[in-house]
Design an enzyme around this catalytic site. Structure first.
Site, mmCIF file in Angstrom:
data_model
loop_
_atom_site.group_PDB
_atom_site.id
_atom_site.type_symbol
_atom_site.label_atom_id
_atom_site.label_comp_id
_atom_site.label_asym_id
_atom_site.label_seq_id
_atom_site.Cartn_x
_atom_site.Cartn_y
_atom_site.Cartn_z
ATOM 1 N N LYS A 27 -41.335 16.048 19.131
ATOM 2 C CA LYS A 27 -41.255 14.815 18.330
ATOM 3 C C LYS A 27 -39.812 14.759 17.846
ATOM 4 O O LYS A 27 -39.369 15.580 17.048
ATOM 5 C CB LYS A 27 -42.248 14.866 17.169
ATOM 6 C CG LYS A 27 -42.409 13.526 16.446
ATOM 7 C CD LYS A 27 -41.657 13.608 15.183
ATOM 8 C CE LYS A 27 -41.809 12.561 14.167
ATOM 9 N NZ LYS A 27 -40.485 12.008 13.799
ATOM 10 N N GLY A 47 -43.080 20.381 6.059
ATOM 11 C CA GLY A 47 -43.625 21.618 6.636
ATOM 12 C C GLY A 47 -45.007 21.939 6.089
ATOM 13 O O GLY A 47 -45.912 22.337 6.836
ATOM 14 N N GLU A 55 -39.883 26.191 9.212
ATOM 15 C CA GLU A 55 -38.763 26.719 8.437
ATOM 16 C C GLU A 55 -38.374 25.626 7.461
ATOM 17 O O GLU A 55 -38.048 24.519 7.864
ATOM 18 C CB GLU A 55 -37.624 27.047 9.400
ATOM 19 C CG GLU A 55 -36.573 27.906 8.778
ATOM 20 C CD GLU A 55 -35.211 27.392 9.140
ATOM 21 O OE1 GLU A 55 -34.876 27.382 10.319
ATOM 22 O OE2 GLU A 55 -34.517 26.966 8.217
ATOM 23 N N CYS A 86 -29.586 25.633 6.326
ATOM 24 C CA CYS A 86 -30.700 26.281 5.631
ATOM 25 C C CYS A 86 -30.244 27.583 4.987
ATOM 26 O O CYS A 86 -30.919 28.101 4.111
ATOM 27 C CB CYS A 86 -31.833 26.523 6.607
ATOM 28 S SG CYS A 86 -31.254 27.089 8.186
HETATM 29 P P1 NAP Z 1 -38.221 16.075 6.973
HETATM 30 O O1 NAP Z 1 -38.293 14.882 6.092
HETATM 31 O O2 NAP Z 1 -39.130 17.195 6.655
HETATM 32 O O3 NAP Z 1 -38.484 15.579 8.469
HETATM 33 C C1 NAP Z 1 -38.568 16.480 9.566
HETATM 34 C C2 NAP Z 1 -39.636 16.004 10.544
HETATM 35 O O4 NAP Z 1 -40.935 16.162 9.952
HETATM 36 C C3 NAP Z 1 -39.513 14.522 10.902
HETATM 37 O O5 NAP Z 1 -39.865 14.386 12.257
HETATM 38 C C4 NAP Z 1 -40.532 13.862 10.004
HETATM 39 O O6 NAP Z 1 -41.050 12.655 10.518
HETATM 40 C C5 NAP Z 1 -41.622 14.921 9.928
HETATM 41 N N1 NAP Z 1 -42.369 14.836 8.672
HETATM 42 C C6 NAP Z 1 -41.852 14.865 7.421
HETATM 43 N N2 NAP Z 1 -42.839 14.765 6.507
HETATM 44 C C7 NAP Z 1 -43.987 14.668 7.202
HETATM 45 C C8 NAP Z 1 -45.361 14.525 6.820
HETATM 46 N N3 NAP Z 1 -45.721 14.490 5.536
HETATM 47 N N4 NAP Z 1 -46.285 14.451 7.787
HETATM 48 C C9 NAP Z 1 -45.923 14.488 9.084
HETATM 49 N N5 NAP Z 1 -44.653 14.625 9.516
HETATM 50 C C10 NAP Z 1 -43.692 14.707 8.587
HETATM 51 O O7 NAP Z 1 -36.771 16.680 7.013
HETATM 52 P P2 NAP Z 1 -35.341 15.988 7.208
HETATM 53 O O8 NAP Z 1 -35.490 14.555 7.570
HETATM 54 O O9 NAP Z 1 -34.630 16.853 8.139
HETATM 55 O O10 NAP Z 1 -34.608 16.132 5.831
HETATM 56 C C11 NAP Z 1 -35.172 15.817 4.598
HETATM 57 C C12 NAP Z 1 -34.922 16.963 3.637
HETATM 58 O O11 NAP Z 1 -35.419 18.174 4.229
HETATM 59 C C13 NAP Z 1 -33.480 17.279 3.347
HETATM 60 O O12 NAP Z 1 -32.944 16.476 2.344
HETATM 61 C C14 NAP Z 1 -33.563 18.734 2.962
HETATM 62 O O13 NAP Z 1 -33.934 18.843 1.618
HETATM 63 C C15 NAP Z 1 -34.654 19.292 3.808
HETATM 64 N N6 NAP Z 1 -34.163 20.044 4.998
HETATM 65 C C16 NAP Z 1 -34.126 21.377 4.931
HETATM 66 C C17 NAP Z 1 -33.677 22.099 6.015
HETATM 67 C C18 NAP Z 1 -33.631 23.591 5.980
HETATM 68 O O14 NAP Z 1 -33.276 24.165 6.993
HETATM 69 N N7 NAP Z 1 -33.973 24.234 4.892
HETATM 70 C C19 NAP Z 1 -33.268 21.464 7.185
HETATM 71 C C20 NAP Z 1 -33.323 20.076 7.234
HETATM 72 C C21 NAP Z 1 -33.796 19.391 6.128
HETATM 73 P P3 NAP Z 1 -40.395 11.222 10.193
HETATM 74 O O15 NAP Z 1 -39.567 10.946 11.391
HETATM 75 O O16 NAP Z 1 -41.508 10.283 10.036
HETATM 76 O O17 NAP Z 1 -39.600 11.370 8.945
#
Ligand code: NAP
Length: 523
Positions: free
Chosen positions: A184, A246, A265, A302
């Site tokens: 995805k 996650g 992660e 991360c």
């Molecule tokens: P994200 O919002 O978690 O999105 C990552 C993937 O997961 C996307 O494909 C998203 O789909 C999907 N997703 C998110 N929430 C979901 C849910 N409730 N149910 C089903 N699928 C879901 O992460 P991001 O866009 O990379 O970044 C957002 C925040 O994540 C950042 O601001 C940061 O705080 C954190 N982050 C942390 C790390 C790390 O390594 N620690 C890395 C990246 C990001 P959609 O396309 O619909 O959004």
């Protein structure tokens, strides 16, 4: 290469029928063509049906053929040339050299897994020969090897558009294990995902593999993502992203009639401990190294050092003063997406409510630019306030000032699970460090001395994992060759005739594997 805006379901380019996503160049806030219509449950169904149909044939490929497939993916990605680099730079705002080196890491990672597949240690072959004369009961011939779990759903990460996305570490390790992969794509970089997806699909075709070995879907996490994770034919999930995302996917996987493992992660603040002798000897040098690690890639790693812990005193004051002098010279940097930039702003504002801001980086001069921030708080305030422990994804960090070693330990005990913990120490600090180690081993997946946590080596010994919320499953790593183990399970063959055994387990050892035979490792 012209982008089509289509998904790849097996070898077919297919348009979605849900709301379209379009990449935004975060440096200019302009939209990038084409738009990518999102997939639906019907597309997930098609991709899962193909993946399931491909599984038995793909898992049966020889080690050599599977390794060649991984190498072909790497070669096909390299053949994309500058088109890939240009698109990834435009979609992420990351600097060109960073994207070039990430491509190198991605292709290197695929080739490393090819070597791993050929070497065959991952099969973990164990043989306990029959003991027909054993008293009081005879023992049957017992042989064990690892087999792949089945089709794997991979969620591309926003912060590694190549190395942790379509053909990144999760996909490479799952494909190496013999699992078909359905990705995805992350909505932040759909064009980069399409280019890499086509390179993988071409490798499937080049190597004569069944088309369902790889599919690439676009669309909403809540529709396509949840449909994937809850499809009975998906047997494991790889994810890098937010804690909330996650956790949502892990809960969906656990609620299935057949729960499956999710390797998510998520969130880590990567504590850095500055021990007294090291701090006294080189506070200024430590501050320089810290600021470089903190601001690298706009802090969007991360493993960025989000927490510094040390005992109060003039040496710590020198460290804070030097970091505070250096930070204003650090330019604000474009963050990956407008959403990640807003989340960073909100995280910094939340920290500012509970801790003192001691320095900031240079102010933003363009859209979506994150300004570095350094905060200070006291140990007792830190342990009393959970807001201070939340991951702020970007170049922000918090120094926790402790009155003594006991407070250092209390701060450490209070921490959630982490990807890394860093110790800066000299000879005279060893006794303090030794006392803290048992706590750190409980908390983190990687412990490092006199370095900085950013920069994760892809190798055999690497652990990029850790207790929750660093990951959803602390027993594994998502970086390095051991990542293959996440997508395997052991099967034991009891009293099988030789002709019915898989090659890895046959008496003559035709695959020439190093096996554990009757308790002894073969040479
Ligand atoms: P994200 O919002 O978690 O999105 C990552 C993937 O997961 C996307 O494909 C998203 O789909 C999907 N997703 C998110 N929430 C979901 C849910 N409730 N149910 C089903 N699928 C879901 O992460 P991001 O866009 O990379 O970044 C957002 C925040 O994540 C950042 O601001 C940061 O705080 C954190 N982050 C942390 C790390 C790390 O390594 N620690 C890395 C990246 C990001 P959609 O396309 O619909 O959004």
């Amino acid at each position: 290469m012209t982008l089509t805006g289509k998904m790849l379901i097996g070898q077919h380019a297919i348009s979605g029928d849900r709301e379209a996503i379009q990449a935004i160049n975060p440096a200019t806030n302009t939209r990038l063509e084409p738009s990518y219509a999102g997939g639906s449950g019907a597309h997930v169904e098609q991709a899962c049906a193909l993946a399931w149909a491909a599984f038995d044939a793909y898992r049966d490929t020889s080690q050599a053929d599977r390794a060649t497939f991984l190498e072909t993916i790497a070669a096909n990605i390299e053949a994309l040339g500058d088109a890939l680099i240009d698109r990834a730079v435009a979609e992420t705002g990351l600097a060109r050299p960073r994207i070039q080196s990430e491509r190198g890491r991605t292709c290197g990672q695929l080739r490393t897994f090819a070597r791993t597949v050929r070497a065959g240690e991952w099969l973990d072959v164990r043989v306990d020969a029959a003991q027909p004369e054993r008293q009081p009961l005879p023992r049957a011939d017992l042989r064990q090897r690892h087999v792949p779990l089945g089709p794997v759903a991979v969620f591309g990460a926003s912060n590694f558009p190549l190395a942790f996305s379509v053909a990144g570490g999760d996909s490479a390790s799952a494909l190496a294990a013999g699992c078909p992969v359905i990705v995805k794509a992350h909505g932040a970089h759909p064009g980069t995902s399409e280019l890499v997806g086509r390179a993988v699909a071409k490798a499937v075709n080049d190597c004569g593999l069944p088309e369902g070995v790889f599919s690439l879907l676009y669309g909403s996490g809540r529709e396509v993502g949840i449909a994937l994770v809850t499809d009975a034919r998906i047997k494991a999930v790889g994810f890098t992203g937010s804690r909330s995302g996650g956790v949502a996917l892990t809960q969906a996987a656990q609620a299935r009639p057949e729960p499956i493992p999710v390797y998510a992660e998520m969130s880590s603040i990567n504590p850095v401990y500055l021990f007294p002798a090291a701090l006294q000897a080189r506070a200024e040098g430590l501050a320089q190294g810290f600021v470089a690690s903190l601001t690298q890639g706009a802090g969007q790693f991360c493993t960025h050092p989000g927490l510094v812990v040390a005992v109060a005193g003039s040496a710590l004051e020198r460290f804070i003063a030097t970091a505070s002098q250096l930070l204003p010279g650090c330019a604000a940097q474009t963050m990956l997406t407008p959403g990640i930039f807003s989340a960073y702003q909100a995280g910094v504002a939340a920290l500012a409510e509970h801790a003192q801001v001691v320095a900031t980086g240079a102010a933003a001069t363009g859209p979506n630019q994150g300004q570095a921030h350094l905060f200070v708080t006291q140990a007792n305030a830190f342990v009393a306030n959970e807001h201070l422990q939340a991951e702020v994804f970007g170049a922000a960090s918090l120094v926790v000032v402790c009155a003594n070693d006991d407070e250092v330990r209390q701060v450490c005990e209070h921490l959630e699970g982490q990807l890394t913990a860093t110790l800066h120490l000299d000879e005279n600090d060893l006794v303090h460090a030794k006392a803290l180690l048992p706590v750190l081993e409980r908390k983190a997946g990687r412990l490092l001395v006199n370095g900085w946590p950013t920069g994760v080596e892809v190798c055999d010994a690497m652990v990029h994992g850790g207790p929750f919320p660093a990951t959803s499953d602390s027993r594994s790593t998502s970086v390095g060759t051991a990542a293959i183990l996440r997508f395997l399970r052991p099967v034991c063959y009891q009293a099988f005739p030789d002709s019915l055994l898989p090659g890895a387990l046959q008496h003559a050892n035709p695959l020439r594997l190093r096996r554990l035979v009757n308790g002894h490792r073969e040479a």
